[in-house]
Design a protein around this motif. Structure first.
Motif, mmCIF file in Angstrom:
data_model
loop_
_atom_site.group_PDB
_atom_site.id
_atom_site.type_symbol
_atom_site.label_atom_id
_atom_site.label_comp_id
_atom_site.label_asym_id
_atom_site.label_seq_id
_atom_site.Cartn_x
_atom_site.Cartn_y
_atom_site.Cartn_z
ATOM 1 N N VAL A 191 40.156 47.322 32.331
ATOM 2 C CA VAL A 191 39.447 46.668 33.221
ATOM 3 C C VAL A 191 38.171 45.793 32.334
ATOM 4 N N THR A 227 44.531 51.902 34.229
ATOM 5 C CA THR A 227 44.081 52.125 33.016
ATOM 6 C C THR A 227 44.641 53.386 32.692
ATOM 7 N N SER A 265 44.989 42.055 38.854
ATOM 8 C CA SER A 265 44.068 42.836 39.752
ATOM 9 C C SER A 265 42.641 41.920 39.819
ATOM 10 N N TYR A 314 35.306 41.776 38.251
ATOM 11 C CA TYR A 314 36.088 42.862 37.364
ATOM 12 C C TYR A 314 37.283 42.199 37.545
ATOM 13 N N TYR A 318 47.563 43.414 34.244
ATOM 14 C CA TYR A 318 48.342 44.404 33.542
ATOM 15 C C TYR A 318 49.856 44.104 33.808
ATOM 16 N N GLN A 360 41.645 42.756 35.874
ATOM 17 C CA GLN A 360 42.330 43.713 35.501
ATOM 18 C C GLN A 360 43.879 43.295 35.363
ATOM 19 N N ALA A 381 41.576 50.724 39.608
ATOM 20 C CA ALA A 381 41.629 50.335 38.297
ATOM 21 C C ALA A 381 41.698 51.723 37.023
ATOM 22 N N LEU A 441 34.713 50.483 33.227
ATOM 23 C CA LEU A 441 35.521 51.148 34.329
ATOM 24 C C LEU A 441 34.450 52.067 35.088
ATOM 25 N N ALA A 480 39.870 38.735 29.321
ATOM 26 C CA ALA A 480 40.880 39.512 29.945
ATOM 27 C C ALA A 480 41.942 38.862 29.477
#
Length: 409
Positions: free
Chosen positions: A175, A168, A5, A366, A370, A368, A164, A150, A325
């Motif tokens: 993030v 999490t 993301s 930002y 995952y 993220q 986000a 966040l 990240a």
């Protein structure tokens, strides 16, 4: 599944276009005509299919040809089918996963029950889930909390912040800021950039892919990996057995190990009762020194880079990350690597790989990354896609070579 993301609040992600290397393999469609898939891989797939077929035939023979017990077996199978259907119906799975089995067992009880016992039950799931939980307890604490980031994101963009926050809480991946992202609108551009970064590796290279084909595209990568191994770089390759079964020989992993490359295979296909067949590793990850990471839709096979054209011109994309990240990508790789290796938890050494590098990003968005798993009972990837579409105010674009939408989507 590996998800990604990107949330931009002030800037757009820079799109860097690179020219293909001089002398790169011709991408004409003529390279595909007459080319056979790897012979050993084909033989193995045929052997596996025949073995499964023989098991089904044997079960059907037991159920139908024992004349004096035929009626009892028929009714017993129907009763078992009803209980299996009720159990399936109550499971927290998407309807697209449940309905085909339910229809098959109700319409053809003997065949449906036989197939479900062979490939659908996945009785190994509990052991696998326990193993992943043990590994995650060791790995996830090495990820930063980043709750403050966040909260900033929620204030700046409530819609993106809500997604986000969900990630999490349910995937345990935080993030980040301080990360630069490059988007490649063609897989070959991602591969070219990837090769350049691989050649600069100093400490370690992690590569995890659903499919690897031992042909031109992979040979370009392997040449670089061999060079890095000679320079003292630790190289690990991890691929899915089913995804690569058409593409590589059975001794592919052995060949890599002989070159000094560590290699593991996810969930090897072995004929037998209640196979863990449908759980495959679809992740596409490359991590270099914990500083740079790649992910996207393309596997390391010729067709993804249009060297061959078994399905026409292929359209796929890729992402390059540099910065904080990358920690999440490193953890995602180590999770699967250790889950497939039968190693004890004390042998996990994330502190050697999930470390902080001083880096100053140019972008202010930002990010993220995952990872998702079918073992946790939560459809994280699908929920993110649905949330993105549901929260969109102006547009929501998706690109995929495979458009297979679930009922929920």
């Amino acid at each position: 599944m590996i998800g990604f993301s990107v949330f931009l609040c002030k800037e757009k992600i820079a799109i860097i276009k690179r020219k293909r290397e001089k002398g790169h393999v011709d991408l004409s469609s003529s390279t595909f005509e007459g080319k056979k898939k790897t012979e050993n891989g084909t033989k193995r797939l045929i052997f596996t299919a025949v073995s499964i077929l023989l098991e089904i035939v044997f079960l059907l023979f037991l159920f139908t040809k024992v004349s004096e017990y035929a009626t009892i077996i028929d009714w017993a199978t129907r009763i078992v089918a009803i209980f299996l259907v009720l159990g399936l119906y109550s499971m927290d799975k998407t309807s697209s996963m449940k309905m085909p089995w339910i229809i098959l067992m109700l319409a053809f009880p003997i065949l449906g029950v036989s197939l479900y016992l062979l490939v659908g039950l996945n009785g190994s799931t509990k052991k696998m889930r326990a193993r992943y939980e043990e590994i995650d307890k060791k790995l996830l604490p090495y990820l930063p909390d980043n709750r403050q980031i966040l909260e900033w994101m929620k204030k700046e963009s409530p819609q993106a912040g809500a997604i986000a926050s969900y990630l999490t809480n349910y995937s345990c991946y935080p993030v980040y800021q301080n990360t630069d992202v490059t988007y490649y609108d063609e897989a070959i551009k991602g591969l070219d950039a990837q090769l350049e970064d691989l050649s600069k590796a100093e400490k370690f290279i992690f590569m995890e892919y659903h499919a690897i084909e031992d042909e031109e595209a992979w040979q370009r990568i392997q040449t670089v990996l061999e060079d890095r191994v000679k320079a003292g770089v630790e190289v690990r390759i991890f691929y899915d057995d089913m995804g690569s079964i058409w593409f590589v020989n059975m001794d592919f992993a052995t060949k890599l190990k002989s070159l000094g490359i560590k290699c593991r295979v996810f969930n090897p296909i072995l004929p037998g009762l209640n196979m863990f067949l449908n759980n495959r590793d679809h992740r596409k990850i490359t991590v270099i020194d914990g500083k740079v990471a790649y992910t996207g839709g393309y596997n390391l096979a010729n067709e993804y880079f249009n060297i061959t054209h078994p399905y026409g011109i292929w359209k796929d994309t890729g992402i390059r990350m540099e910065g904080d990240a990358v920690k999440s990508m490193t953890v995602a790789f180590l999770e699967m690597w250790n889950a497939a290796g039968n190693v004890k938890s004390k042998e996990l050494v994330p502190e050697k790989y999930v470390i902080h590098y001083a880096y100053k990003a140019q972008q202010r968005g930002y990010v993220q990354p995952y990872a998702d798993s079918p073992l946790d009972g939560e459809q994280v990837g699908e929920e993110v896609y649905i949330s993105m579409a549901n929260k969109a105010e102006k547009y929501c674009w998706f690109i995929t070579p495979y458009l297979i939408i679930t009922d929920e989507m």
